[in-house]
Design a protein around this motif. Structure first.
Motif, mmCIF file in Angstrom:
data_model
loop_
_atom_site.group_PDB
_atom_site.id
_atom_site.type_symbol
_atom_site.label_atom_id
_atom_site.label_comp_id
_atom_site.label_asym_id
_atom_site.label_seq_id
_atom_site.Cartn_x
_atom_site.Cartn_y
_atom_site.Cartn_z
ATOM 1 N N TRP A 20 4.684 -4.226 9.159
ATOM 2 C CA TRP A 20 5.045 -4.518 10.555
ATOM 3 C C TRP A 20 4.380 -5.821 11.025
ATOM 4 N N ASN A 21 3.129 -6.006 10.614
ATOM 5 C CA ASN A 21 2.365 -7.176 11.057
ATOM 6 C C ASN A 21 2.661 -8.430 10.227
ATOM 7 N N ALA A 22 3.426 -8.268 9.142
ATOM 8 C CA ALA A 22 3.773 -9.411 8.287
ATOM 9 C C ALA A 22 5.016 -10.098 8.855
ATOM 10 N N PRO A 23 5.315 -11.314 8.369
ATOM 11 C CA PRO A 23 6.558 -11.965 8.783
ATOM 12 C C PRO A 23 7.757 -11.064 8.474
ATOM 13 N N VAL A 24 8.771 -11.103 9.347
ATOM 14 C CA VAL A 24 9.971 -10.279 9.166
ATOM 15 C C VAL A 24 10.571 -10.531 7.781
ATOM 16 N N GLY A 25 10.857 -9.440 7.079
ATOM 17 C CA GLY A 25 11.518 -9.554 5.782
ATOM 18 C C GLY A 25 10.572 -9.748 4.613
ATOM 19 N N GLU A 26 9.272 -9.839 4.893
ATOM 20 C CA GLU A 26 8.331 -10.075 3.795
ATOM 21 C C GLU A 26 8.394 -8.943 2.771
ATOM 22 N N GLU A 27 8.360 -9.338 1.501
ATOM 23 C CA GLU A 27 8.337 -8.368 0.403
ATOM 24 C C GLU A 27 6.948 -8.362 -0.210
ATOM 25 N N ARG A 28 6.454 -7.155 -0.456
ATOM 26 C CA ARG A 28 5.103 -7.027 -1.007
ATOM 27 C C ARG A 28 5.144 -6.158 -2.248
ATOM 28 N N THR A 29 4.226 -6.372 -3.160
ATOM 29 C CA THR A 29 4.089 -5.427 -4.265
ATOM 30 C C THR A 29 3.385 -4.173 -3.754
ATOM 31 N N CYS A 30 3.640 -3.048 -4.411
ATOM 32 C CA CYS A 30 2.998 -1.789 -4.003
ATOM 33 C C CYS A 30 1.476 -1.880 -4.160
ATOM 34 N N LEU A 50 11.935 4.316 5.636
ATOM 35 C CA LEU A 50 11.016 3.340 6.229
ATOM 36 C C LEU A 50 11.006 2.009 5.475
ATOM 37 N N VAL A 51 11.158 2.050 4.162
ATOM 38 C CA VAL A 51 11.096 0.802 3.389
ATOM 39 C C VAL A 51 12.272 0.686 2.423
ATOM 40 N N TRP A 52 12.578 -0.574 2.128
ATOM 41 C CA TRP A 52 13.445 -0.885 1.000
ATOM 42 C C TRP A 52 12.566 -1.052 -0.228
ATOM 43 N N SER A 53 13.008 -0.491 -1.338
ATOM 44 C CA SER A 53 12.356 -0.737 -2.615
ATOM 45 C C SER A 53 13.232 -1.737 -3.347
ATOM 46 N N ILE A 54 12.630 -2.842 -3.784
ATOM 47 C CA ILE A 54 13.396 -3.951 -4.348
ATOM 48 C C ILE A 54 13.056 -4.118 -5.820
ATOM 49 N N ASP A 55 14.057 -3.923 -6.660
ATOM 50 C CA ASP A 55 13.854 -3.965 -8.111
ATOM 51 C C ASP A 55 13.608 -5.403 -8.567
ATOM 52 N N LYS A 56 12.427 -5.640 -9.094
ATOM 53 C CA LYS A 56 12.075 -6.975 -9.577
ATOM 54 C C LYS A 56 11.997 -6.996 -11.100
ATOM 55 N N GLY A 57 12.651 -6.031 -11.734
ATOM 56 C CA GLY A 57 12.637 -5.994 -13.198
ATOM 57 C C GLY A 57 11.417 -5.245 -13.703
ATOM 58 N N ASN A 58 10.263 -5.892 -13.656
ATOM 59 C CA ASN A 58 9.057 -5.233 -14.173
ATOM 60 C C ASN A 58 8.255 -4.507 -13.096
ATOM 61 N N ARG A 59 8.726 -4.562 -11.840
ATOM 62 C CA ARG A 59 8.045 -3.829 -10.771
ATOM 63 C C ARG A 59 9.006 -3.654 -9.599
ATOM 64 N N ASN A 60 8.606 -2.819 -8.646
ATOM 65 C CA ASN A 60 9.374 -2.668 -7.413
ATOM 66 C C ASN A 60 8.559 -3.196 -6.239
ATOM 67 N N ASP A 61 9.112 -4.148 -5.532
ATOM 68 C CA ASP A 61 8.471 -4.609 -4.300
ATOM 69 C C ASP A 61 9.027 -3.820 -3.120
ATOM 70 N N VAL A 62 8.389 -3.937 -1.978
ATOM 71 C CA VAL A 62 8.865 -3.217 -0.792
ATOM 72 C C VAL A 62 8.944 -4.146 0.406
ATOM 73 N N SER A 63 9.885 -3.817 1.294
ATOM 74 C CA SER A 63 9.935 -4.475 2.600
ATOM 75 C C SER A 63 10.280 -3.420 3.645
ATOM 76 N N LEU A 64 9.914 -3.705 4.873
ATOM 77 C CA LEU A 64 10.117 -2.759 5.970
ATOM 78 C C LEU A 64 11.575 -2.792 6.428
ATOM 79 N N ARG A 65 12.154 -1.611 6.707
ATOM 80 C CA ARG A 65 13.521 -1.549 7.250
ATOM 81 C C ARG A 65 13.434 -1.650 8.770
ATOM 82 N N ARG A 66 12.906 -2.752 9.219
ATOM 83 C CA ARG A 66 12.573 -2.948 10.620
ATOM 84 C C ARG A 66 13.777 -2.807 11.548
ATOM 85 N N GLU A 67 14.860 -3.489 11.220
ATOM 86 C CA GLU A 67 16.037 -3.448 12.108
ATOM 87 C C GLU A 67 16.684 -2.072 12.125
ATOM 88 N N ASP A 68 16.783 -1.450 10.943
ATOM 89 C CA ASP A 68 17.387 -0.118 10.883
ATOM 90 C C ASP A 68 16.578 0.878 11.721
#
Lengths: 108, 108
Positions: free
Chosen positions: B35-45, B69-87
């Motif tokens: 929530w406190n990160a820039p909108v759309g930021e993706e982070r590793t778990c 609450l979050v999108w899990s984003i497949d990065k091949g060797n890991r999954n990153d996450v971002s907040l589903r802020r608008e939803d």
């Protein structure tokens, strides 16, 4: 420190406990009904007509009381409840309103 | 219907599941940081540095993903996450802000 009935002081009310209490649909119905009632209204536990056994009902009201969401009011032969509206609004502004509003539209 | 990764559609996001997910302090930290990160930021778990085992970390992100609450984003060797802020804001206006603000002051 919580009083003998298990009510936390306003500054002891913890967001995790409040969210846990509100995560349950039956407990959320109690809070929603109290939110929509006149400020300060006291209700019997039975009046919410939750579809649960008496022991489960007791459990739900214990969770609500100990999380800080409701006051339990000793009426001698029963305990009535009222919403700790001001305490909650002071501590977590906007939270109850968002939860009550969010409960209006069930998942598709 | 949830997609193969377990993300619910916006209209399937359920208040009870969201509140259950947010009731846990570690999961609330993830949501607060996003929530406190820039909108759309993706982070590793791993970047949230939760004090839990790898299997518990996986469990927490599963709860966050399946609650909506979050999108899990497949990065091949890991999954990153971002907040589903608008939803979340569209479905439960004000809820995340109230929870994040409420997490700022721990219980006395």
């Amino acid at each position: 420190m919580a009083d003998p009935a298990g009510h936390p002081e306003p500054e002891e009310i913890e967001i995790g406990a409040v969210l846990h209490a509100l995560a349950d649909a039956n407990r959320r119905k109690v809070v929603t009904d109290l939110w929509n009632a006149p400020v300060g209204e006291e209700r019997t536990c039975q009046s919410f007509a939750l579809p649960v056994s008496k022991s489960t009902l007791t459990h739900h009201f214990k969770i609500l009381r100990e999380s800080g969401l409701v006051w339990s009011i000793d009426k001698g032969n029963r305990n009535d409840v009222s919403l700790r509206r001001e305490d909650l609004e002071a501590r977590f502004p906007g939270l109850l309103k968002a939860v009550v509003s969010g409960s209006l539209h069930p998942a598709a």
